[in-house]
Design a protein around this motif. Structure first.
Motif, short mmCIF file in Angstrom:
data_model
loop_
_atom_site.label_atom_id
_atom_site.label_comp_id
_atom_site.label_asym_id
_atom_site.label_seq_id
_atom_site.Cartn_x
_atom_site.Cartn_y
_atom_site.Cartn_z
N SER A 183 -38.75 -27.44 -6.74
CA SER A 183 -39.34 -26.67 -7.85
C SER A 183 -40.36 -27.47 -8.65
O SER A 183 -41.06 -26.90 -9.49
N SER A 232 -35.76 -28.97 -15.61
CA SER A 232 -35.73 -30.15 -14.74
C SER A 232 -37.08 -30.84 -14.67
O SER A 232 -37.16 -32.05 -14.51
N ASN A 251 -34.78 -29.49 -5.24
CA ASN A 251 -34.86 -28.03 -5.21
C ASN A 251 -36.26 -27.55 -4.84
O ASN A 251 -36.48 -26.35 -4.66
N LYS A 294 -26.24 -20.44 -18.22
CA LYS A 294 -27.23 -19.37 -18.13
C LYS A 294 -26.95 -18.26 -19.15
O LYS A 294 -25.81 -17.90 -19.41
N ASP A 295 -28.05 -17.77 -19.74
CA ASP A 295 -28.04 -16.51 -20.50
C ASP A 295 -26.98 -16.47 -21.59
O ASP A 295 -26.23 -15.49 -21.72
N ASN A 318 -42.09 -22.58 -9.69
CA ASN A 318 -41.66 -21.26 -10.13
C ASN A 318 -41.39 -21.31 -11.63
O ASN A 318 -41.42 -22.38 -12.24
N ASN A 319 -41.15 -20.14 -12.22
CA ASN A 319 -40.95 -20.06 -13.67
C ASN A 319 -39.50 -19.91 -14.08
O ASN A 319 -39.20 -19.47 -15.19
N GLN A 320 -38.58 -20.27 -13.20
CA GLN A 320 -37.18 -20.21 -13.56
C GLN A 320 -36.87 -21.22 -14.66
O GLN A 320 -37.44 -22.31 -14.70
N GLU A 321 -35.94 -20.85 -15.55
CA GLU A 321 -35.59 -21.74 -16.66
C GLU A 321 -35.12 -23.10 -16.15
O GLU A 321 -35.47 -24.14 -16.71
N SER A 322 -34.33 -23.09 -15.09
CA SER A 322 -33.81 -24.35 -14.57
C SER A 322 -34.94 -25.27 -14.10
O SER A 322 -34.85 -26.49 -14.24
N SER A 323 -36.00 -24.69 -13.55
CA SER A 323 -37.13 -25.49 -13.06
C SER A 323 -37.90 -26.09 -14.22
O SER A 323 -38.33 -27.25 -14.17
#
Length: 271
Positions: free
Chosen positions: A44, A91, A42, A252-253, A83-88
């Motif tokens: 990330s 992982s 990805n 998510k969420d 990036n600061n996405q939760e998924s990143s």
């Protein structure tokens, strides 16, 4: 080494010998880090190997590490989040533990080091151009021998009955339920996975044909996404070793509150 043994014996090394890793081995580590980035695919997460650890240590001494106590080692691996996405975030921890497992197989010791409190200007000065964010690095090398006459402190581990819920939050397994489903060893050994400050915030909600991973926290905290990624790696590895060839799918969420305790749903694993 079997993963079950690795988890039981896994310890972060806080004191390293002043002995560098062979250049050929370092070259192999670089190749492996590149393969991990490609596997993540990805874009990330980015890993970098710092071969000359003394310079990095001197730059971070007094500001990096937990409470400013920096771990000195001959080499370091940086973990850069793009990036600061939760998924990143999840992982990144998953793949760093995969790196740690590889290094362990090479006879190399490791220690997670937090540098989240280091000012960004200081990080730019140390690491140069940073596209993302570096909050953790991994100290790597050969640990100093432990005194055989000093017992290592044994961290308390929550019991399986507190780790696993059946069908609903707060409902523990009964009798031989996990054994009858062939999951007792998996949950027994995954308890030994590391977590920040040994808080062990992970919980598993077991249903008929799947497991949901939850992170437990209170309303004054944030759920530990790094701990989520770590436990996902070890759970998946152990499950695959007993023939359950699934992978986590992120949720998510979704947060549930039970008696002032929050449970954030992280992922689903099909059995």
């Amino acid at each position: 080494m079997l993963m079950t043994n690795f988890l039981r014996e896994r310890k972060s090394v806080r004191e390293f010998k002043n002995k560098k890793i062979d250049v050929d081995v370092l070259s192999d580590i670089k190749v492996y880090l590149e393969s991990i980035e490609n596997e993540e695919n990805n874009g990330s997460v980015r890993f970098s190997l710092y071969e000359y650890g003394e310079k990095l240590y001197n730059e971070l001494k007094g500001v990096g590490g937990y409470s400013g106590v920096m771990i000195e080692s001959p080499h370091y691996i940086t973990l850069e989040l793009m990036n600061n996405q939760e998924s990143s975030i999840i992982s990144s921890a998953y793949y760093m533990e995969k790196v740690i497992t590889k290094l362990n197989n090479l006879g190399i010791d490791t220690c997670w080091v937090s540098i989240g409190n280091v000012e960004q200007d200081k990080k730019l000065q140390i690491f140069g151009e940073i596209i993302g964010e570096i909050n953790y690095i991994l100290a790597i090398g050969y640990g100093k021998a432990r005194n055989p006459f000093v017992n290592d402190p044994i961290s308390d581990r929550i019991g399986v009955e507190d780790l696993v819920f059946i069908d609903k939050i707060g409902n523990p397994p009964e009798g031989d339920e996990l054994e009858n489903r062939g999951l007792d060893d998996l949950f027994y050994y995954v308890r030994f996975a590391p977590s920040a400050f040994n808080k062990q915030p992970w919980r598993f909600l077991l249903k008929k044909d799947k497991v949901n991973l939850l992170i437990k926290y209170n309303d004054k905290e944030k759920p530990s996404l790094m701990d989520a990624g770590i436990i996902m790696y070890y759970f998946e590895y152990l499950a695959n070793s007993i023939g359950i060839n699934s992978k986590w799918e992120l949720i998510k969420d979704m947060v549930v509150v039970e008696e002032d305790i929050c449970y954030k749903y992280i992922g689903e694993f099909k059995l």
